[in-house]
Each structure stands twice: as structure tokens, then as C-alpha cells.
Design an enzyme around this catalytic site. Structure first.
Site, PDB file in Angstrom:
ATOM      1  N   SER A  67       0.852  -1.193   0.000  1.00 24.86           N
ATOM      2  CA  SER A  67       0.000   0.000   0.000  1.00 24.86           C
ATOM      3  C   SER A  67       0.881   1.234   0.000  1.00 24.86           C
ATOM      4  CB  SER A  67      -0.902   0.023   1.235  1.00 24.86           C
ATOM      5  OG  SER A  67      -1.610   1.246   1.323  1.00 24.86           O
TER       6      SER A  67
ATOM      7  N   TYR B  21      -1.584  -0.815  10.218  1.00 30.51           N
ATOM      8  CA  TYR B  21      -1.692  -1.027   8.777  1.00 30.51           C
ATOM      9  C   TYR B  21      -0.473  -0.444   8.063  1.00 30.51           C
ATOM     10  CZ  TYR B  21      -3.692  -0.812   4.051  1.00 30.51           C
ATOM     11  OH  TYR B  21      -3.915  -0.949   2.703  1.00 30.51           O
TER      12      TYR B  21
END
Length: 288
Positions: A154, A175
Site C-alpha cells: 500500500s 496497517y
């Protein structure tokens, strides 16, 4: 009906998080190119999740979509946090197909609710990082020359100032840290597997049009001025993240790159952290 021979004809792909979103898109696109698929998804939600994860019905739809392309699929529920569960799913697929050529470590969550002080951080890391490690651990013994491992990263793992930003909370920090660590991990792993002609690459997308993006926690991160922002409220701000004036990319955009990395046309491409981000990192700066 005759089906054209695809670039991945005869290949077997293992895809995690395959019940919906990017995972389903990847499974279907790989099948379009001739691959048979081993698919796994947890299909249940845990305490630190503020939005529902995929369901068994979602996974059943992935099966229908792949079979509609006249390809075979073995699909099972399983938790990427559990090496034994992943191994059981993989073994069921190997019993059916007899080999493994492509690994897509895609499963991911944004765990934004902490029942205990750091639970969201822990769950995010366990899925988004440990899930990748477990996927690699159970699949590598079955890979041979020409195989390809593709990991979903990401841009959140590459951006400056996210991990220590209190506005994103422990789940957002988990995350971002997991995805940053993935970027380092694939380079080290690629070096180990290169002598065996097995490739490892990561794709780092910007916002993708999936449920991981479309939930109130993420909307609130983009619209902290609103207590309960809607999708329409957040979409006004989404384009600010990319250099190209778009709110997000589609799962199919990522799947096209997955197919390229899975096939022989990328046979000498390994250890790459590929930004599929519409210029987000050019605009926002990198920490990696």
C-alpha cells in the site's frame, strides 16, 4: 464455447482474501488468462473491525465467477493469521491440481476499533504482515523455477508521517507499519529466492475502490471535520491524495499488474516495490 488460450494456461494460483474486492478481481483475472485457482478468505469479522469482512456467500460468488470462465477453483474459508489453516487450504488445492505456480498474498484489513489498548494495531499487523509471512511459509516449499509471488502492499506503507500520526489511531498505524515492513521483506525474500528462479514483487496501490476504503473509519480520516461523514463527503477529498485527479483506482487496475507479474513476460523482474498510485507518492513524498 471455445476459450482462447491465455498467458497463464496450465498455471495454478493461490490467492488470499479472494472472496471480494481485489482478491476476487485477481482470482477472476488470473482465470481469464487460463490459470486454475486456490482461493482462501476468512469470511468472518473480528472484534477490532468496524466494517464487515467478506461472507461465505462472497466466496461462493468468486467460485461462480471463476467457473464461468471454464476454469477450476478450490475455495475454502481460512484465516491468514493461522499457518495451519492456510496449509490445510493449500493442501486441498494441491490434492486437486498437483502443483503451484503463482502466489498472491493479498488479504488485508484496516482494523480501526480497539477493544483493548492496542488490539487494532495487533490485528492489523497480524493480518497485513503476518498473513503475508504465513502465506509465503506454506507456499514456498511447493514452488519451482518460474514461480511468482505477488504481495499486496500500500502507498500507506511508503508515505511519510503516517505511522506516528495520532489521527489514524492504532489500527491505521498497524496497517501502515505492516505495509512498510512488507516493502522491506519482499526485497530480502527476493534475494533468497532468486537463485531458484522464483520471483517476488509487491504492488503498492493508492486508494482502491473496495470495502477497505469505503467505510466510515476511512471516511473520517479524510473528513475529520465531520462526525459521521458519508461516501459523498469523503469522495470530495479523495482526489487530493493523487497527482492524477482521480479519487481511487479500481481492483481491475491492480489485477492487470498481477497478471503481468504472474506471467513469463516479467520473468526477470524481482524484488520490486511497484507503485500503482496515480502519482500519489510523487505528490506526498516517500519514507521508504
Amino acid at each position: 464455447m471455445r476459450r482462447d488460450v491465455g498467458s497463464l494456461e496450465g498455471k495454478i494460483a493461490f490467492v488470499t482474501g479472494a472472496a471480494r474486492g481485489q482478491g476476487r478481481s485477481h482470482a477472476v483475472r488470473l482465470a481469464t488468462e487460463g490459470a486454475d485457482v486456490i482461493a482462501v478468505d476468512i469470511c468472518e469479522t473480528f472484534d477490532s473491525m468496524s466494517y464487515p469482512l467478506a461472507t461465505p456467500e462472497d466466496l461462493a460468488q468468486t467460485v461462480k465467477d471463476v467457473e464461468a470462465l471454464d476454469r477450476r477453483i478450490v475455495a475454502r474459508q481460512g484465516d491468514v493469521r493461522s499457518k495451519s489453516e492456510l496449509k490445510a487450504v493449500l493442501e486441498a488445492g494441491l490434492a486437486e491440481f498437483g502443483r503451484l505456480d503463482i502466489v498472491v498474498a493479498n488479504a488485508g484489513v484496516t482494523a480501526m476499533k480497539s477493544p483493548t489498548p492496542a488490539q487494532a494495531f495487533i490485528d492489523g499487523v497480524d493480518v497485513d504482515l503476518q498473513g503475508v509471512l504465513n502465506t509465503v511459509a506454506v507456499t514456498v516449499p511447493h514452488l519451482t523455477e518460474g514461480a511468482s509471488i505477488i504481495v499486496t502492499g500500500s502507498t500507506a506503507g511508503l508515505m511519510k508521517g503516517l505511522i506516528d500520526n495520532p489521527a489514524i489511531g492504532p489500527g491505521g498505524a498497524g496497517y501502515a507499519w505492516a505495509k512498510r515492513t512488507v516493502a522491506s521483506y519482499i526485497e530480502a525474500l527476493a534475494l533468497q529466492l532468486a537463485p531458484h528462479m522464483i520471483r517476488v514483487n509487491a504492488i503498492h496501490p493508492t486508494n482502491v475502490n473496495t470495502p477497505l476504503l469505503h467505510n466510515e473509519d476511512i471516511y473520517r480520516a479524510f473528513r475529520p471535520d465531520l462526525e459521521h461523514p458519508t461516501r459523498e463527503d469523503a469522495e470530495v477529498t479523495f482526489p487530493a491524495m493523487q497527482a492524477m485527479p482521480i479519487p481511487y483506482i479500481e481492483p481491475g487496475d491492480v489485477s492487470e499488474l498481477v497478471v503481468f507479474l504472474a506471467g513469463d513476460k516479467s520473468r526477470y523482474l524481482t524484488g520490486m516495490n511497484i507503485r500503482l498510485d496515480a502519482g500519489a507518492m510523487l505528490k506526498g513524498g516517500m519514507s521508504f
